[in-house]
Design a protein around this motif. Structure first.
Motif, mmCIF file in Angstrom:
data_model
loop_
_atom_site.group_PDB
_atom_site.id
_atom_site.type_symbol
_atom_site.label_atom_id
_atom_site.label_comp_id
_atom_site.label_asym_id
_atom_site.label_seq_id
_atom_site.Cartn_x
_atom_site.Cartn_y
_atom_site.Cartn_z
ATOM 1 N N ARG A 64 114.258 121.902 -66.952
ATOM 2 C CA ARG A 64 113.766 120.925 -65.984
ATOM 3 C C ARG A 64 113.867 121.471 -64.571
ATOM 4 O O ARG A 64 113.023 121.198 -63.716
ATOM 5 N N ALA A 108 110.813 121.790 -61.909
ATOM 6 C CA ALA A 108 110.841 121.263 -60.545
ATOM 7 C C ALA A 108 110.352 122.324 -59.571
ATOM 8 O O ALA A 108 109.614 122.037 -58.634
ATOM 9 N N ILE A 164 106.570 122.533 -59.627
ATOM 10 C CA ILE A 164 105.857 121.502 -58.862
ATOM 11 C C ILE A 164 105.813 121.905 -57.403
ATOM 12 O O ILE A 164 104.773 121.899 -56.774
ATOM 13 N N LEU A 190 105.315 114.836 -57.019
ATOM 14 C CA LEU A 190 105.957 114.594 -58.307
ATOM 15 C C LEU A 190 105.240 115.423 -59.360
ATOM 16 O O LEU A 190 104.154 115.931 -59.108
ATOM 17 N N PHE A 191 105.839 115.520 -60.516
ATOM 18 C CA PHE A 191 105.223 116.309 -61.572
ATOM 19 C C PHE A 191 104.318 115.421 -62.419
ATOM 20 O O PHE A 191 104.774 114.641 -63.244
ATOM 21 N N SER A 216 104.409 114.912 -66.408
ATOM 22 C CA SER A 216 105.564 114.402 -67.146
ATOM 23 C C SER A 216 105.671 112.904 -66.961
ATOM 24 O O SER A 216 105.031 112.318 -66.095
ATOM 25 N N ASP A 231 111.257 111.659 -67.122
ATOM 26 C CA ASP A 231 111.448 113.111 -67.113
ATOM 27 C C ASP A 231 111.494 113.655 -65.698
ATOM 28 O O ASP A 231 112.217 114.598 -65.408
ATOM 29 N N ASN A 232 110.702 113.061 -64.836
ATOM 30 C CA ASN A 232 110.718 113.489 -63.445
ATOM 31 C C ASN A 232 112.085 113.265 -62.818
ATOM 32 O O ASN A 232 112.517 114.035 -61.971
ATOM 33 N N ILE A 269 103.248 110.221 -64.716
ATOM 34 C CA ILE A 269 103.161 110.043 -63.277
ATOM 35 C C ILE A 269 101.707 109.866 -62.838
ATOM 36 O O ILE A 269 101.390 109.056 -61.987
ATOM 37 N N ARG A 282 104.568 105.351 -57.243
ATOM 38 C CA ARG A 282 104.921 106.731 -56.924
ATOM 39 C C ARG A 282 105.956 106.795 -55.822
ATOM 40 O O ARG A 282 106.909 107.568 -55.871
ATOM 41 N N LEU A 324 113.996 109.475 -57.177
ATOM 42 C CA LEU A 324 114.324 110.888 -57.298
ATOM 43 C C LEU A 324 115.365 111.268 -56.242
ATOM 44 O O LEU A 324 116.330 111.974 -56.518
#
Ligand SMILES: Nc1ncnc2c1ncn2[C@@H]1O[C@H](COP(=O)(O)OP(=O)(O)OP(=O)(O)O)[C@@H](O)[C@H]1O
Ligand SMILES: Nc1ncnc2c1ncn2[C@@H]1O[C@H](COP(=O)(O)OP(=O)(O)OP(=O)(O)O)[C@@H](O)[C@H]1O
Ligand SMILES: [Mg+2]
Ligand SMILES: [Mg+2]
Lengths: 235, 362, 287, 351, 255
Positions: D189, D193, D196, E87-88, E91, E95-96, E147, E155, E162
């Motif tokens: 993970r 990250a 991204i 953000l990803f 996923s 998971d983010n 997402i 978001r 996050l």
């Protein structure tokens, strides 16, 4: 001036616009209200030709322009100031503005005049005119985007959330500017989160929800409407 | 019935031409054999069917191809025109039971004790002494090395330099160049010429070698060249600007100039169906295919590689001269074909031929 | 001294060709944001078209150059339409693979028609000029003059004309370009046409002192990538200067250090420069 | 239909694949097929390595083929010139992959995006050139012959194709297992990250350099180990093994299979390997087919075999979920998850 | 909590942040406002360590963090969100979020290989932390969504979550309410209040004045990189300098 009839638009299989019919009359300032993801940007992009409608027709001054290329529409006077600005980040502010007048590129004097006008409207841009557009702050970039759209001397100006990220003072000026532009004869189609300010200068408004137009009315009717007040203007 | 003969070599990429040329020799021979009724073994006649696979000059691809040829097409022999492929095939050819017909003149191919390997062309080491001798006599004792950098050229240089020095010569510059990839040879050539050599030792594929000659002449070089055997005098001359550009050079005999009967016949046949000039790789492989077919007949088997290999000496004696452009006359115990090579030198704008044995005995 | 000047000349010749090829690459990179690995194949096709026009049709050198430029420009536009346009929303790695697909295809087609042989292209300019101890074949002069002429013309075109500005605008934001009324598709095609033409003209200039064969673009394209990274991706002056740097590094390094290691020198130079300046020599500081 | 889909993503599939791989030599009559499969597995191991740095961590490493070659050369040099046995040399190859990976990583990972990609392309090329030129160490362009094969034990002889197949299969299973564990773990993970956005990752307290270097070193160890196995089966290597073509091949495998997915590297490698073998009969014309095929694949199946499947399934599941959600006040609608990397044209605009 | 002295950041000739000194007390909402390009985002970047300052000093909880790497600052308890939400997309929401707690864990490659107890514990911890923060921002029901499929406002909330997952003591929010409507803005404001209630100090950049005025305990106003005012909302609202530079006249504030 602009007329949409039963327009549908799709992203893959997802229908982002569903049977949209609307008109914008010559000289009007029409506001489009809607929550995030309601389909405002999609509608704008469909009108300006970035997206092809999957059904329905769009007419401009009586002429069918459905599925035309964006460049053809700009030529015809439909100019969009897009959400997300879409500037040329490594070009100077000045070049960005000048390119806005691309379709009028032969008219040097005209360009100069519009340019002066735009710089007067956003004096900060004069200061930054040789800086790369991508290195400006978010709000400054928004100004460049609006300025660039104006450089195209639009007949129909579409502004997609122009106040996004702008300081209140600038927002106020901007709405004044929009009104001025509109009074000077440019038809304006405006999508805004700042519903109150937008409605104050509007002629008419539409409300879009989940890709469908659900309400229509003139300014006062809209401002008076309880549902609209609650959803889009806040307490 | 049919017997499959395998081929793995570069048919695409930078070495594709070379691969195509070798394959063409096999095809020509196969056609002739089939037209004459095929390989006759035990009262049955077998048509030869060449199965060719591309390996892009990669040893590992050659190995995969080899496995495929043997397993799927049951080929008793696999031709390959590069040393890397040969080495890769030798890793399993004895166990899987097929003959590696290797077109490479690197001696070590047959010096490792592999019992099912045939080395088709003469070892390049045979050329070194006579080449050196001829060049020294015509031009002088100072040589500059400017040949290519690929594996084969390296083998050459390694053998050439000590020999030249042992014969009393001097190596004034050693500056190999990448013949296949270089955009321009000016830098490299002017560098070796700065050492004022009498002789340039050059060679890679013929055409880039021609360019090197041409640029050396442009830069004012007056001496002669030793052409590594991969380059053919006639083709080099075409690019370099005619035979006078390669005046004094020594190299292997271009097929077209050879007086051997088989060579003349071969060139004739070749020109019936091709526009370009026949190359030695085509001719050698053409011969090798004929010899293989003959050996199968002698051995009375199309699928026992050991027997076929054992029958080769006998086959060599029987093979008609018209199929033998290079007068190959023997095969060593470990599988190297033997011949008394002809050498060529350009004198007064003409190709003059000499037997290797003659040169050395002088 | 003569020897040194000779190497400078060699560096200049190489640098011109490298620069020309890298220029097309960097232009297309600007539009696509993708290294076009097929560019080397376009260069190769250019050489073959010129060869065909001269040798098989018997036309003259300049006509051959025009023919090569035109054919490859069209081919390049086709690549844009058929491959890169549909991929415009895909991540860059996809274009890379697609470009490799194009490269394999073009090479195979050329090999099918012309075989894998080395061919030699004639030139009408075979004189060799001598200045003191310096040897200058006319074709080499032509290469240098031609390449710099083209580079200059291109620079003026991009900087001084509105059409040029649209190419740059497109490179920076495709949708933005749409929205000011630029016909983005046309600009994309134009850029590809120019890039293709530059490659073909480069090939026609260079082929007479070299050989024509299907794999002729391989190393060149690698070098061109080194050059555009060195100069900063998408930067026009970067491509030219980068071309010259690599050209000189090869010529001088090959002569004074080691000819065998001359390619190592070129690549090592890049590694060193990027270690010091991670975004190339000519990129502007933009967020 | 749904049941089939669930099967396709459940662990059962992986077990089924494994069983298939184990019985493959028994059902295949042809040793050539086994041999091709074994070499494909070797490449797949290297591709798994590439997937770690490129798929999970988002850094396109074009020196991967170079590290593969380093692994092969370490085994070759140690077994031939220093008479080591294969297995110690194999371990040394892995170590060499780690050490060189670390050195290259520390220098190159400071660069971003295309600069990193092309920088590593050059590193790969330098590796190639050094292997070719540094004759004293590498035998130069002559290559190295007679590399020791992996030593067997008892009746097992790894110079035979079938035992070798199982050996490679074991390594492959180990590799996949490790990657699957990695990708689901916190470490995986962390890599995601970084993919991204560097900035985002840093703001989450992730040490960019350390994690990137770790991913890079992992990938080079994979590459070098695969290279070592390769040297053990082909038993002859030359500088051509470091040719950038191999790196591009590996990217192709990765892309066709599905970048950033678990089974993608394996499926992609197998698909392309067999496709190439099938097209062999077309000889020199096969690229006329293969080239356009690659283009079509990339255009129409941009996420590869596995990625495409996952997206399709993801959309179905999400559709279902939102149908169940009906009546809730959530008005967000379902859409296709868009491509992982931002639209290129806008990339420059993320000021 | 955060003490800034004489902070300056120059880009070429431009001083984006110019000699700013300010102190932000703990456990309250500190807002930064100012015209576009005033240097607000740059100010955040400096505090978070994303770029080194040209001059000046940043102290966080009495510790000098000037020029520290961003990841270290994050580990000290400073979290941030970005002006454009990152953000990803591929996923799920959950998971983010899991990776958000990574900085509070120790597991290394070795733990992954042997699947150590530490790793398992930490993964559990991260997972539960993700669920917690998701609950905190009120999105538990969309944890399984991709997402790419969630709305703009969601978001923003996920981005909050996050940041929260890092167990911060100070969060820097850059225009959290940009591009969302009034009703949602109100919800977001509530969320920010809730964060403060949980002992987190908030620094906030925003252009939405009604939100700022009702939310902030302290406001700093930047203009051309310089601090032109600081004080309570009441003070700021009536500061003529601020009105001149930023707010415009009284009525406009309400609009
Ligand atoms: N490129 C795209 N691909 C797929 N779906 C999209 C795409 N762009 C927008 N959508 C979806 O279409 C719907 C309408 O989006 P649109 O951007 O038009 O909304 P909007 O009213 O402009 O929202 P906002 O206020 O956030 O700008 C949303 O559900 C959105 O998720
Ligand atoms: N990397 C950079 N290079 C050059 N100038 C920069 C850079 N980053 C920011 N600037 C300049 O610094 C000034 C402050 O920018 P900043 O992004 O901090 O503004 P902001 O207050 O966040 O504005 P907004 O409210 O519009 O987001 C602007 O004039 C901008 O052009
Ligand atoms: Mg919108
Ligand atoms: Mg900002």
């Amino acid at each position: 001036m602009l007329k949409l009839e039963n327009v549908d638009a799709k992203y893959d299989s997802f229908k982002a616009l569903d049977n949209v019919s609307m008109t914008v009359g010559q000289g009007e300032l029409v506001v489009l209200l809607g929550a995030n993801g309601a389909g405002k940007t999609t509608l704008f992009n469909t009108i300006s030709g970035l997206l092809k409608p999957s059904a329905g027709s769009i007419t401009l001054n009586g002429e069918d322009v459905t599925g035309r290329r964006p460049s053809a529409l700009v030529q015809a006077g439909v100019v969009q100031c897009p959400e997300g600005r879409k500037l040329f980040p490594e070009m100077s502010v000045m070049k960005n503005l000048v390119l806005g007048a691309y379709v009028h590129r032969r008219d040097k004097a005209g360009i100069k005049k519009t340019l002066d006008h735009v710089l007067e409207m956003f004096p900060i841009l004069e200061e930054k005119k040789n800086q790369a557009a991508g290195s400006l702050s978010g709000g400054q970039q928004q100004m460049v985007a609006i300025g660039r759209a104006l450089m195209g001397r639009p007949k129909l100006l579409m502004l997609d959330e122009p106040s996004l990220g702008l300081a209140p003072l600038v927002v106020k000026q901007m709405f004044e500017t929009i009104q001025t532009i509109n009074r000077a004869g440019t038809t304006v189609l405006l999508a805004e989160q700042n519903a109150f300010a937008a409605l104050k200068i509007a002629t008419r408004a539409y409300v879009i929800e989940n890709g469908r137009l659900v309400m229509e009315g003139d300014r006062d009717a809209m401002l008076g409407n309880e549902a609209v007040r609650k959803a889009y203007i806040g307490a | 019935a049919e017997v499959n003969i395998g081929f793995t070599g570069p048919l695409s990429g930078g070495a594709a031409l070379y691969g195509e040329n070798t394959l063409e020799g096999l095809r020509m021979a196969a056609e002739e054999i089939n037209a004459a009724g095929g390989v006759k073994v035990g009262g049955e006649s077998y048509e030869i069917n060449i199965v060719s696979l591309d390996d892009k000059y990669s040893p590992s691809q050659a190995a995969v191809n080899g496995k495929r040829l043997v397993q799927q097409y049951k080929t008793p022999a696999v031709f390959t025109p590069h040393s890397g492929g040969t080495f890769a095939l030798q890793a399993f050819n004895q166990r899987d039971g097929f003959i590696v017909m290797s077109y490479t003149s690197i001696p070590s191919v047959t010096e490792k004790g592999n019992k099912l390997t045939v080395k088709i062309p003469p070892s390049f080491t045979d050329y070194i002494e006579p080449f050196s001798k001829m060049a020294m006599e015509t031009s002088g004792k100072k040589v500059a090395v400017a040949n290519a950098t690929h594996d084969y050229a390296k083998y050459w240089t390694k053998a050439f330099v000590p020999k030249w020095e042992a014969m009393g010569g001097e190596v004034v510059a050693d500056n190999p160049m990448d013949y296949n990839k270089s955009a321009d040879f000016y830098t490299g050539v002017s560098k070796v010429l700065a050492a004022k050599p009498d002789v340039l030792f050059i060679g890679g594929a013929s055409e880039p070698t021609g360019l090197v000659v041409r640029q050396a002449r442009e830069l004012g070089f007056k001496g002669s060249f030793i052409l590594m055997d991969q380059a053919k005098i006639d083709e080099v001359a075409k690019v370099a600007g005619g035979l006078q550009a390669v005046e004094g050079s020594v190299g292997v005999t271009p097929l077209g100039s050879s007086e051997i009967e088989g060579a003349r016949k071969f060139v004739e046949k070749y020109q019936q169906n091709h526009k370009n000039v026949a190359t030695s790789e085509t001719a050698y492989n053409y011969f090798a295919m004929h010899m293989l077919a003959q050996a199968m007949q002698e051995a009375g088997s199309v699928d026992d590689p050991a027997k076929i290999r054992a029958a080769m000496p006998a086959a060599l004696k029987k093979i008609p001269a018209e199929y033998n452009p290079y007068d190959v006359n023997g095969i060593s115990e470990n599988g190297a074909l033997e011949t008394d090579v002809q050498l060529a030198q350009v004198i007064d704008g003409k190709v003059v031929l000499r037997r290797l044995s003659d040169v050395l005995s002088q | 001294m003569d020897l040194f000047l000779q190497q400078v000349l060699n560096g200049l010749t190489l640098g011109s060709i490298y620069g020309l090829v890298a220029l097309g690459l960097t232009l297309v990179y600007g539009i696509l944001h993708v290294p076009n690995f097929a560019h080397g194949a376009l260069y190769m096709v250019g050489a073959y078209v010129a060869y065909f026009t001269m040798v098989d049709l018997g036309l003259n050198y300049w006509l051959a150059m025009i023919a090569a430029g035109a054919v490859v420009a069209i081919l390049s536009v086709l690549c844009e339409r058929l491959v890169f346009h549909p991929l415009r929303h895909a991540p860059p790695i996809h274009d890379k693979i697609a470009a490799i697909g194009i490269l394999l295809f073009l090479e195979a087609v050329v090999q099918m028609y012309w075989g894998a042989d080395f061919r030699r292209m004639p030139t009408p300019y075979t004189e060799i000029l001598h200045f003191g101890g310096l040897t200058i074949p006319a074709q080499r002069l032509l290469i240098i003059a031609g390449a710099f002429g083209l580079m200059g013309a291109l620079h003026l075109y991009l900087k001084k004309t509105m059409t040029g500005a649209t190419i740059i605008a497109m490179a920076q934001n495709r949708e933005g370009a749409f929205l000011v009324g630029i016909d983005a598709n046309r600009v994309a095609m134009m850029t590809f046409a120019i890039a293709g033409m530059l490659a073909a003209v480069g090939a026609t200039l260079f082929a007479p002192i070299n050989l024509v064969y299907p794999a002729m673009g391989h190393l060149l394209i690698m070098k061109a990538f080194v050059i555009i990274i060195l100069g900063g991706m998408g930067s026009i002056p970067g491509a030219i200067v980068g071309g010259l740097i690599i050209g000189f590094a090869e010529a001088l390094g090959g002569f004074y250090i080691s000819n065998e290691y001359k390619d190592v020198i070129a690549f090592a130079l890049l590694v060193v420069i990027l270690s010091v300046k991670p975004t190339g020599l000519f990129t502007k500081g933009v967020r | 239909m749904d049941r089939l889909m669930n099967f396709l993503v459940s662990p059962v599939l992986k077990w089924a694949l494994l069983v298939l791989a184990v019985v493959f030599p028994l059902i295949s009559s042809n040793e050539y097929h086994i041999y091709v499969m074994a070499t494909a597995f070797i490449w797949a191991i290297a591709v798994y390595g590439m997937n770690i740095i490129t798929g999970y961590c988002g850094q396109l490493n074009l020196a991967h083929g170079g590290f593969f070659a380093i692994g092969a050369y370490v085994v070759a040099i140690l077994t031939v010139d220093h008479e080591w046995a294969f297995w110690p040399a194999f371990i040394a190859a892995g170590l060499a992959g780690a050490i060189f990976g670390f050195l290259v990583g520390v220098v190159s990972l400071r660069l971003k995006e295309h600069y990193f990609a092309i920088f590593t392309l050059c590193v790969g090329f330098i590796i190639y050139l050094l292997l070719e030129k540094w004759e004293a160490l590498t035998h130069g362009s002559l290559g190295i012959i007679n590399i020791a094969p992996p030593e067997g034990f008892g009746f097992v002889d790894f110079t035979e194709t079938v035992p070798f197949y199982y050996l490679v299969l074991a390594f492959l299973v180990l590799s996949v297992w490790l990657v699957s564990r990695l990708s689901r773990s916190l470490l995986g993970r962390t890599f995601l990250a970084i993919r991204i956005s560097d900035d985002l990752a840093q703001s989450l307290g992730i040490n960019l350099m350390r994690n990137k270097v770790l991913a890079f070193v992992l990938s080079t160890v994979y590459a070098a180990s695969a290279g070592a196995l390769y040297a053990g089966v082909v038993r002859f290597i030359g500088p051509a093994e470091a040719d950038v073509v191999h790196t591009f091949d590996m990217i192709t495998y990765l892309l066709v299979g599905g970048i950033g997915t678990l089974m993608g590297p394996l499926l992609g490698t197998l698909a392309i390997t067999w496709l190439t073998q099938m097209l062999q009969s077309l000889e020199e014309y096969r690229m006329i087919i293969f080239g356009p095929m690659l283009v079509i694949l990339v255009i129409f199946f941009p996420r590869g075999i596995v990625g495409g499947f996952l997206t399709w399934r993801g959309r179905r599941l999400a559709n279902k979920a939102s149908q169940q959600d009906q009546g809730g006040e959530s008005q967000a609608s379902v859409q296709t998850p868009s491509t992982p990397s931002a639209d290129k044209q806008e990339a420059g605009n993320n000021a | 909590m955060l003490k800034i002295s004489n902070l300056t950041k120059r880009f070429g000739g431009l001083a984006a942040v110019n000699n700013v000194s300010v102190e932000f007390p703990a456990n309250q909402v500190n807002a930064i406002i100012g015209p576009n390009g005033a240097g607000k985002s740059t100010f955040f970047n400096l505090v978070a360590g994303a770029m080194p300052p040209s001059e000046g000093k940043i102290e966080y909880q009495g510790m000098d963090i000037t020029g520290m790497a961003p990841d270290r600052i994050a580990r000290l308890g400073v979290a941030r969100t970005f002006q454009t939400t990152m953000l990803f997309d591929q996923s799920t929401v959950l998971d983010n979020l899991i990776v958000g707690h990574r900085l509070r864990t120790q597991s290394r490659l070795w733990d992954v290989i042997i699947n150590s107890k530490r790793l398992r514990d930490e993964e559990k911890k991260c997972r539960s932390r993700a669920a917690e923060v998701l609950d905190f921002v009120g999105l538990s029901h969309i944890g399984h969504r991709y997402i790419a499929d969630i709305s703009q406002e969601e978001r923003k909330r996920v981005a909050f979550a996050l940041a929260m997952a890092t167990d911060p003591e100070l969060v820097l929010l850059d225009e959290p309410a940009g591009g969302i409507n009034p009703e949602e803005t109100e919800n977001l404001a509530d969320l920010i209040r809730k964060m403060v209630k949980h002992g987190i100090t908030v620094c906030l950049i925003e252009h939405k004045m009604d939100m700022i005025m009702s939310l902030a305990d302290k406001i700093m106003v930047l203009d051309h990189g310089e601090k032109i005012a600081e004080g309570t909302p009441e003070q700021i609202k009536n500061d003529p300098v601020v009105i001149e530079a930023y707010l415009g006249s009284e009525q406009d504030v309400e609009a």
